[in-house]
Design a protein around this motif. Structure first.
Motif, PDB file in Angstrom:
ATOM      1  N   GLY A 117       0.665  -1.180   0.015  1.00 52.37           N
ATOM      2  CA  GLY A 117      -0.001   0.106   0.154  1.00 52.37           C
ATOM      3  C   GLY A 117       0.928   1.234   0.089  1.00 52.37           C
ATOM      4  O   GLY A 117       0.467   2.208  -0.808  1.00 52.37           O
ATOM      5  N   ILE A 118       2.148   1.313   0.815  1.00 50.83           N
ATOM      6  CA  ILE A 118       2.684   2.340   0.718  1.00 50.83           C
ATOM      7  C   ILE A 118       3.513   2.672  -0.463  1.00 50.83           C
ATOM      8  O   ILE A 118       3.523   3.758  -1.053  1.00 50.83           O
ATOM      9  N   MET A 119       4.024   1.542  -1.181  1.00 46.55           N
ATOM     10  CA  MET A 119       4.523   1.523  -2.810  1.00 46.55           C
ATOM     11  C   MET A 119       3.559   2.192  -3.715  1.00 46.55           C
ATOM     12  O   MET A 119       4.062   3.132  -4.285  1.00 46.55           O
ATOM     13  N   ALA A 120       2.398   1.767  -3.338  1.00 45.20           N
ATOM     14  CA  ALA A 120       1.254   2.287  -4.353  1.00 45.20           C
ATOM     15  C   ALA A 120       0.980   3.835  -4.230  1.00 45.20           C
ATOM     16  O   ALA A 120       0.816   4.615  -5.241  1.00 45.20           O
ATOM     17  N   ALA A 121       0.943   3.979  -3.169  1.00 46.77           N
ATOM     18  CA  ALA A 121       0.763   5.598  -2.854  1.00 46.77           C
ATOM     19  C   ALA A 121       1.813   6.424  -3.226  1.00 46.77           C
ATOM     20  O   ALA A 121       1.610   7.607  -3.525  1.00 46.77           O
ATOM     21  N   THR A 222      -4.271   0.845   3.046  1.00 46.84           N
ATOM     22  CA  THR A 222      -2.983   1.537   3.265  1.00 46.84           C
ATOM     23  C   THR A 222      -2.629   2.758   2.478  1.00 46.84           C
ATOM     24  O   THR A 222      -2.193   3.772   2.409  1.00 46.84           O
ATOM     25  N   ARG A 223      -2.827   2.098   0.865  1.00 41.26           N
ATOM     26  CA  ARG A 223      -2.842   3.346  -0.262  1.00 41.26           C
ATOM     27  C   ARG A 223      -3.709   4.473   0.288  1.00 41.26           C
ATOM     28  O   ARG A 223      -3.202   5.639  -0.027  1.00 41.26           O
ATOM     29  N   SER A 224      -5.014   4.138   0.477  1.00 43.26           N
ATOM     30  CA  SER A 224      -5.717   5.319   0.693  1.00 43.26           C
ATOM     31  C   SER A 224      -5.323   6.043   1.619  1.00 43.26           C
ATOM     32  O   SER A 224      -5.429   7.487   1.543  1.00 43.26           O
ATOM     33  N   THR A 229      -2.829  11.474   3.684  1.00 42.61           N
ATOM     34  CA  THR A 229      -1.603  12.020   4.338  1.00 42.61           C
ATOM     35  C   THR A 229      -0.717  12.768   3.740  1.00 42.61           C
ATOM     36  O   THR A 229      -0.178  13.655   4.109  1.00 42.61           O
ATOM     37  N   LEU A 230      -0.267  12.110   2.694  1.00 44.89           N
ATOM     38  CA  LEU A 230       0.915  12.731   1.836  1.00 44.89           C
ATOM     39  C   LEU A 230       0.300  14.049   1.183  1.00 44.89           C
ATOM     40  O   LEU A 230       1.088  14.774   0.668  1.00 44.89           O
ATOM     41  N   VAL A 249       7.873   9.675   4.140  1.00 46.28           N
ATOM     42  CA  VAL A 249       7.023   8.415   4.177  1.00 46.28           C
ATOM     43  C   VAL A 249       6.961   7.842   5.687  1.00 46.28           C
ATOM     44  O   VAL A 249       5.984   7.612   6.433  1.00 46.28           O
ATOM     45  N   VAL A 250       8.237   7.531   6.081  1.00 46.48           N
ATOM     46  CA  VAL A 250       8.121   6.586   7.349  1.00 46.48           C
ATOM     47  C   VAL A 250       7.814   7.598   8.622  1.00 46.48           C
ATOM     48  O   VAL A 250       7.282   6.998   9.423  1.00 46.48           O
ATOM     49  N   LYS A 251       8.778   8.781   8.791  1.00 39.84           N
ATOM     50  CA  LYS A 251       8.535   9.433  10.153  1.00 39.84           C
ATOM     51  C   LYS A 251       7.134  10.305   9.978  1.00 39.84           C
ATOM     52  O   LYS A 251       6.681  10.585  11.111  1.00 39.84           O
TER      53      LYS A 251
END
Length: 336
Positions: A117-121, A222-224, A229-230, A249-251
């Motif tokens: 999900g993170i990579m897709a976002a 997760t992607r959504s 958030t981004l 992304v991480v913090k």
């Protein structure tokens, strides 16, 4: 927080009462008589009536329900009509198998789903995003029974890499004495790595089958959450200050996007505990799901009622734990 927990626990009472009433009513609406099922079609009407009287099935339904609730208050689930084994004893034996399978499936779903999900976002609208989301859509759409049979055919029958069913090999079962009922933990406690590998090999296929749908759902949630958030102002500010993409992304993004992800993981874990009937049946897994399935087929009222109540309590407690975990991920949340 304790006041909130006690309040939530008391709020479970009407929920559990409604569940018991619903299960009891539906079970008695199903056509068929368990006395006839147990005694067979050749039993005489006198034998059937005597057996119904022995089980208390000749009493009015409201009285049967009150008797059932009275036993529950005393933590007495009764005994199986078929085997005569106390329901609490059956749950004690089968619960570790279901829990071990559900935890393994959820680990697969989280370890693969969250990064996907993170990579897709991060790569929104790229070929990677389309590939991952298409894969998650297929994962949600695949019927569990079809996927389970396909994996058995490929890895157990065709390539003979993994066992097709069971929790442990037959020859090892004679020499294995369980300590806690959790075979992975027991094999580690006994420092028996050969047994640990045996248990893992039996766990892979059912865990993969059971974890497919949660994996797909977690990846999409997760992607959504990450996309939302981004797009926030503080993320743009961090980028303007020169913060690296990985740190953003991480913090910054992932931590704030974690609440909906945690909610989804909790709901999916509760669903795995209660919805592993198909997977456990296909892989002959001796857990709560296959036990409930056998109870439904045999019209074994105490098994179905006791099993459903136990799973419902587990589901509600998991959701309570998820609610309590919100404060850990977001300190702004207060329990009043």
């Amino acid at each position: 927080m304790w006041k909130y927990i006690i309040k939530r626990l008391f709020s479970l009472l009407p929920v559990l009462l409604g569940i018991t009433l619903l299960v009891f009513t539906l079970l008695h609406l199903i056509p068929g008589d368990p006395a006839v099922v147990l005694l067979g079609e050749r039993a005489t009407p006198e034998q059937i009536e005597a057996f119904r009287q022995q089980l208390g099935l000749n009493q009015p339904l409201p009285l049967q329900y009150i008797t059932f609730i009275g036993r529950l208050i005393r933590f007495d689930f009764g005994s199986s009509i078929i085997s005569g084994i106390p329901i609490a004893e059956e749950i004690k034996i089968r619960w570790p198998a279901t829990f071990e399978l559900s935890v393994s499936a959820m680990l697969i779903a989280v370890v693969l789903g969250v990064p996907a999900g993170i990579m897709a976002a991060v790569r929104k609208n790229s070929w990677l995003d389309n590939l991952l989301m298409s894969g998650s859509l297929i994962g949600v759409s695949l019927p569990v029974y079809w996927l389970g049979l396909l994996l058995i055919y490929l890895f157990a029958v065709n390539w003979q890499l993994l066992p097709p069913s069971g929790r442990i090999s037959v020859e090892s079962a004679f020499n294995f004495q369980a300590i806690t009922g959790f075979y992975l933990l027991d094999s580690l406690l006994k420092l028996d790595l050969k047994m640990f590998a045996n248990v893992i090999s039996h766990l892979i296929l059912p865990a993969l089958t059971l974890g497919t749908i949660p994996l797909a759902i977690i990846a999409r949630i997760t992607r959504s959450a990450m996309l939302e958030t981004l797009s926030q102002d503080y993320i743009r500010t961090a980028r303007a200050k020169g913060v690296t993409g990985r740190s953003i992304v991480v913090k910054h993004a992932l931590k704030n996007a974690f609440l909906p992800i945690i909610t989804t993981i909790g709901l999916q874990f509760g669903t795995l505990l209660s919805g592993a009937i198909l997977t456990e049946t296909i892989f002959s897994w001796p857990g709560i799901g296959s036990w409930l399935y056998e109870g439904i087929l045999a019209r074994d009222y105490p098994v179905v009622q006791g099993g459903v109540v136990f799973v419902s309590v587990a589901f509600v407690i998991i959701n309570l734990l998820v609610d309590l975990s919100y404060a850990f991920f977001d300190p702004r949340i207060q329990y009043n």
